[in-house]
Design an enzyme around this catalytic site. Sequence first.
Site, PDB file in Angstrom:
ATOM      1  N   LYS A  82       0.844  -1.211   0.000  1.00 45.78           N
ATOM      2  CA  LYS A  82       0.000   0.000   0.000  1.00 45.78           C
ATOM      3  C   LYS A  82       0.873   1.253   0.000  1.00 45.78           C
ATOM      4  CE  LYS A  82      -3.352   2.517   2.871  1.00 45.78           C
ATOM      5  NZ  LYS A  82      -2.540   3.485   3.612  1.00 45.78           N
ATOM      6  N   ARG A 142     -11.605   8.180   5.568  1.00 45.02           N
ATOM      7  CA  ARG A 142     -12.311   9.181   6.363  1.00 45.02           C
ATOM      8  C   ARG A 142     -13.824   8.941   6.450  1.00 45.02           C
ATOM      9  NH1 ARG A 142      -8.062  12.153   4.074  1.00 45.02           N
ATOM     10  NH2 ARG A 142      -6.798  13.305   5.602  1.00 45.02           N
ATOM     11  N   HIS A 164      -1.839   7.918   1.250  1.00 49.38           N
ATOM     12  CA  HIS A 164      -2.073   7.960   2.698  1.00 49.38           C
ATOM     13  C   HIS A 164      -3.046   9.090   3.036  1.00 49.38           C
ATOM     14  CE1 HIS A 164       0.120   5.938   6.223  1.00 49.38           C
ATOM     15  NE2 HIS A 164      -0.810   6.658   6.819  1.00 49.38           N
TER      16      HIS A 164
END
Lengths: 346, 346, 346, 346
Positions: free
Chosen positions: C220, C299, C244
């Site tokens: 990732k 988020r 990120h």
Amino acid sequence: MRVSLQDWAVEALDRMDEQARDYVAEPAMDGRTLADNEAAFARRRVRPHVLAGDADPDTSRTVLGRNWVHPVFVAPTARHGLLHADGEVATARGARRADATMTVSTSSSRPLGDVASAAGPWWFQLYLPREHRHREPLVAAAVEAGAEALVLTADLATRGRREAALRRGRTGFPTAAAAVNLAALTGLEVDQVDEVGHVGPVGPDDVAWLAGYGLPVVVKGILRGDDARRAVDAGAAAVQVSNHGGRQLDGAIASLDALEDVVAAVGAEVPVLLDGGIRRGVDVLVALALGATAVGVGRPVLWGLAVDGADGVAAVLDLLVDELDHVMRLAGVPDLSGIGRDLVVP
Amino acid sequence: MRVSLQDWAVEALDRMDEQARDYVAEPAMDGRTLADNEAAFARRRVRPHVLAGDADPDTSRTVLGRNWVHPVFVAPTARHGLLHADGEVATARGARRADATMTVSTSSSRPLGDVASAAGPWWFQLYLPREHRHREPLVAAAVEAGAEALVLTADLATRGRREAALRRGRTGFPTAAAAVNLAALTGLEVDQVDEVGHVGPVGPDDVAWLAGYGLPVVVKGILRGDDARRAVDAGAAAVQVSNHGGRQLDGAIASLDALEDVVAAVGAEVPVLLDGGIRRGVDVLVALALGATAVGVGRPVLWGLAVDGADGVAAVLDLLVDELDHVMRLAGVPDLSGIGRDLVVP
Amino acid sequence: MRVSLQDWAVEALDRMDEQARDYVAEPAMDGRTLADNEAAFARRRVRPHVLAGDADPDTSRTVLGRNWVHPVFVAPTARHGLLHADGEVATARGARRADATMTVSTSSSRPLGDVASAAGPWWFQLYLPREHRHREPLVAAAVEAGAEALVLTADLATRGRREAALRRGRTGFPTAAAAVNLAALTGLEVDQVDEVGHVGPVGPDDVAWLAGYGLPVVVKGILRGDDARRAVDAGAAAVQVSNHGGRQLDGAIASLDALEDVVAAVGAEVPVLLDGGIRRGVDVLVALALGATAVGVGRPVLWGLAVDGADGVAAVLDLLVDELDHVMRLAGVPDLSGIGRDLVVP
Amino acid sequence: MRVSLQDWAVEALDRMDEQARDYVAEPAMDGRTLADNEAAFARRRVRPHVLAGDADPDTSRTVLGRNWVHPVFVAPTARHGLLHADGEVATARGARRADATMTVSTSSSRPLGDVASAAGPWWFQLYLPREHRHREPLVAAAVEAGAEALVLTADLATRGRREAALRRGRTGFPTAAAAVNLAALTGLEVDQVDEVGHVGPVGPDDVAWLAGYGLPVVVKGILRGDDARRAVDAGAAAVQVSNHGGRQLDGAIASLDALEDVVAAVGAEVPVLLDGGIRRGVDVLVALALGATAVGVGRPVLWGLAVDGADGVAAVLDLLVDELDHVMRLAGVPDLSGIGRDLVVP
């Protein structure tokens, strides 16, 4: 202290009454084109030269056979009586002091003879009256009064829509701003010429007819290379790239963005003038780099006129030319022929 | 707590008096170029590497024969006495602490000898006085005092127009910010040098003459590959891409946007320095990726000076270098030679 | 009534305390990359199909050997205890209800066993501890607890600078948000792991080592095709395009803008996941059209958690999947394989 | 005084109640597509001709076998009873007065017969009921009532999400705005048709079936050349480029930006209509220059209806056509065939 044209604009708009402000400032419809005229300059970036010698810049250039001290002229605007008691007479005085050729409008609010007397070199801007019997005396009077060129406005096939005035329901102009020149020369009443006298399309035949007077004909309002070609083929001695200050076809291409196409078409044969959006010396530099022979200023002259009459007009023009001299020094170009295409980022 | 250069800017501008603020912050004219200097960095995007090893980044590079700990140097700015009682002496102290080569301006408000004593490695920025008899002593003094390079400013053919100061009618500087260095070395009065002593074009002959002193000559203010070529052919040991912080020709291309053309022209032969718009470590990374050898910072150093003297200068420079180390880790590059063109989106 | 993820965001940020808000919302530095993550989607335009049949859209896809009901998974985020008393346990419950694979962070504020018990299928996100003796037990515990894949975060060579927190002088986290999982597994104290335990670069050898555990390894934080190539060559079973959430290298390319380069490099061999900026079903569609196999949301999951715990997490995920179903109907695509490149304007 | 469509919009939105305002103004989701519909026109620039003759512009064009006085028609919108007591009957009267073909919606809030009696030439917009037994009577009634074309809406596979209404928890419509037409023709209850009666995908077979009625079929909601091709192959006599006024797939390409692809695919064979974002005469000119045969207006008609019923509808349409005549004069084009691609900057 007024150190930029913008300073003059702020003070001028503050002094004007509502009608004058509308007349001077308002674009057609949504103002897309007026905004773009200025934005087209702001988008451009200059690649200045250094290590380029220390000559004082020479801003002179020969335009239509006359040597100009600098490449800035007064673009035609109308009804200066809205802004100053002396109207176009004051403008002409200011332009002369600033060594700028003035284009006097058909819709001058002062008689042509008075304006001509006050002016240095001047050109006559012509709105072609619908009726042919009105054309002859108008042009003859301009030639007689000493015009050095005839500027035929080609982009007033119909009047642009300035919606603030329409919304206010305003029609006509106060006496001080009446088109007395046109009325006197055509024998029409002042309020007739305002509304019906001089709006309509012009064609190549009109260019050819006008060229017959022996003065150079400038066709103003060109935004395409093919039209420039047709204008020159019809006898134009120069073309003026213009969208009428964004007051006619809203949505039309910005003057600067239209320039290179016109220069490619006729720039090798005739001068290519440009008006629309010039607010800084660097804008003059950019227009010349993209091929303009000289540039006209409209609204800034009116700002000067409104603030300080002939002195204001001269001050505004001097400021712009001084900025041109300034940026030529900073860009390392000794004269106008040194302002080449590669001075501006593609 | 000050965690970014922007934090320093806010605090510094808040502490300055009006004249200092104008002097430090103001661009020429409309500020198109100053804004574009910063925007040119904000427009760029980085393509960081991962899976790239865990070496601590090595930010060192050899520049003009001296090994630098990092590629950030102090770009020349003048009249530090406007910002701090110790003027350039404090700046030099701060730069030394931060291992940054300082460029000391001709218009230093402290005597060159004092600044040189406080400094680590330093370069001398030269405004070429109009009169040749003033040039020799100026350069000789710099050589004598230990300058390691001579930075010839090429973009001050005339002084840029910073209109806020003009509008306020301000002329000259307070005593604390007088160009005492230049005055002492040329024998001119302080208020003479302010206005007439050192503004004018420079040419290739000046570069050649200056190179005769035996120190590397950096020509500063280059924005085109062809000018860079001419500078190097005239004897320049390096060029500095710069638009004078947007204080000279407003409308000039952003430094970063001009960089690649210059690198293509002379990057294989000489170092290409850059100043203008560097506010973040990632900006340094981007400039290096596009070919800059090292980058200069001007305004940020003045913010540090205004807030906290030498400590502030050191803190600002340390912060920027620390951010560079930080982004090198995040971008997976072990040293400056690893910062290649493909790290930035075309 | 909450009808969009934005509604959840507004309510969530309103409910959080300052530290939670900073932690959830704040990007690194100037937030260029975070803003660009979202803007990259807003810039894209879809060319929907009509006359395309009336099948109910099939949103399923096989990812790393398991059939997913839809292509949305929970991207790893840490310290859910800041947002809800049940922390990651609540998140896991919500994700399971929404048929979404959850990525559990190394920095979970609840013990891995508790989270695993509450979860449906889940992956373990791994920050590689600096010291090798801490790595084994961490990975072993994840394997033991039932992780179906190991997600190796490659873009945390150093911690990104979130300046609001730095400005507030905040260090550490409240007890409720402590990295208890990592502490327990490594034997470190909680406040040690916060600051020093798990930040550092990872390399291809780490990928190979991790692949030795027999679970698929997802690397990732990939933003380039060449890095994706190296990850796959080292044994990665998938890559996750991510910056990120704009919390690491500010100035890094937006995830969506990096996607096509990665897909071109390895898309034919392994799944390419993406996180960053997904706020609408149409964003999912766009990411898939540009080659993503599945998309992670970070988020938005935290917004759901903060507002309504497990129910909020499920609601947010359900809403996004429902929007995907909705836009697939409107775009005339029957299943995920029908979402081709030409659905998005180049 | 109302001198632009924008003036009508302001006054109309001011007069409407909240539900009407939501219904008329609201786009789907974030409104990316609605904003882009208008912005796509504002971005375009026109290259007007001068020296182009003095003919009064001829705005007429033959569309689907009928000679139109101008190329502006009324795009389908529903539930006019929300805006005026006479609903679609008033709209039809206004359109007839303005010589504009009206598209009558399936969701008319007035019986088709009443609307047809009030209308000049009109087309029937068809939402295809899910159940086939409801389709026949609907189409048969339209044919019987005198529709000259059948406009099949292809982009309502599901209902777009207009979130303001969802947030307010509003469902259904007041009696005055009930879909009485559809209810009467299908035998459904009014509140059934609102929610379930007529939303679903349509396919090529539906086009072919509809073409069997012998009237020209216009497929509306096309945004791609390949779909246009399929529509024509299935029997469409015309296509209408539309994104449903930004009310369906938010993120879909602007109508104008989709136009050229569709024209390239089928423009040589069938008329290509366009709706979405037309607010000025120059917008009509631009759409025609890019290949549209005619343009539909939706919201502006509703503004006219809300302000002044049939008179308002006629006034709005007259204004737009008058602006078209105006810009054709200013662009130097004598008729619609003179509006070529090169009139607009690429």
